[in-house]
Design a protein around this motif. Structure first.
Motif, short mmCIF file in Angstrom:
data_model
loop_
_atom_site.label_atom_id
_atom_site.label_comp_id
_atom_site.label_asym_id
_atom_site.label_seq_id
_atom_site.Cartn_x
_atom_site.Cartn_y
_atom_site.Cartn_z
N GLU A 106 1.00 -0.86 -0.06
CA GLU A 106 0.03 -0.25 -0.14
C GLU A 106 0.87 1.19 0.21
N ARG A 107 1.68 1.51 0.62
CA ARG A 107 2.91 2.52 0.49
C ARG A 107 3.48 2.34 -0.50
N GLU A 108 3.79 1.28 -1.26
CA GLU A 108 4.36 1.71 -2.49
C GLU A 108 3.28 2.34 -3.29
N LEU A 109 2.32 1.64 -3.41
CA LEU A 109 0.96 2.03 -4.47
C LEU A 109 1.19 4.10 -4.40
N ALA A 110 0.46 3.75 -2.66
CA ALA A 110 0.25 5.21 -2.64
C ALA A 110 1.69 6.46 -3.16
N LEU A 111 3.00 6.54 -2.67
CA LEU A 111 3.86 6.19 -3.91
C LEU A 111 4.24 7.23 -4.70
#
Length: 92
Positions: A62-67
């Motif tokens: 999820e953090r990777e997609l948000a970034l």
């Protein structure tokens, strides 16, 4: 005649009643700081009194997609001027 005597007696007793009402512990009816509901919720948020005991965590995916969404938002250049007619017309 009786009515005017009663009215005078009530008017004479009015300062005593007001003085007795003022002896309420030195507190005003309205506090020094009037707290609105918004100020109340902001104070609760600031102090963390209603915070959940379970912290919300995001997965590495999820953090990777948000970034990646944030990085993709910089791919479109900001135009120097916007088209005047692009927004349509105002109806009267």
């Amino acid at each position: 005649m009786k009515g005017s005597i009663i009215a005078c007696a009530l008017l004479a007793a009015l300062p005593i009643v007001c003085l007795a009402a003022d002896q309420g512990g030195g507190r005003a009816l309205v506090g020094d700081e009037v707290q609105t509901q918004t100020a109340h919720w902001l104070r609760l948020q600031r102090e963390g009194k209603l915070a959940s005991p379970h912290p919300q965590v995001s997965t590495p995916g999820e953090r990777e997609l948000a970034l990646q969404r944030w990085l993709d938002s910089h791919k479109h250049p900001i135009p120097e001027f916007f088209e005047q007619d692009a927004g349509g017309e105002l109806g009267e």
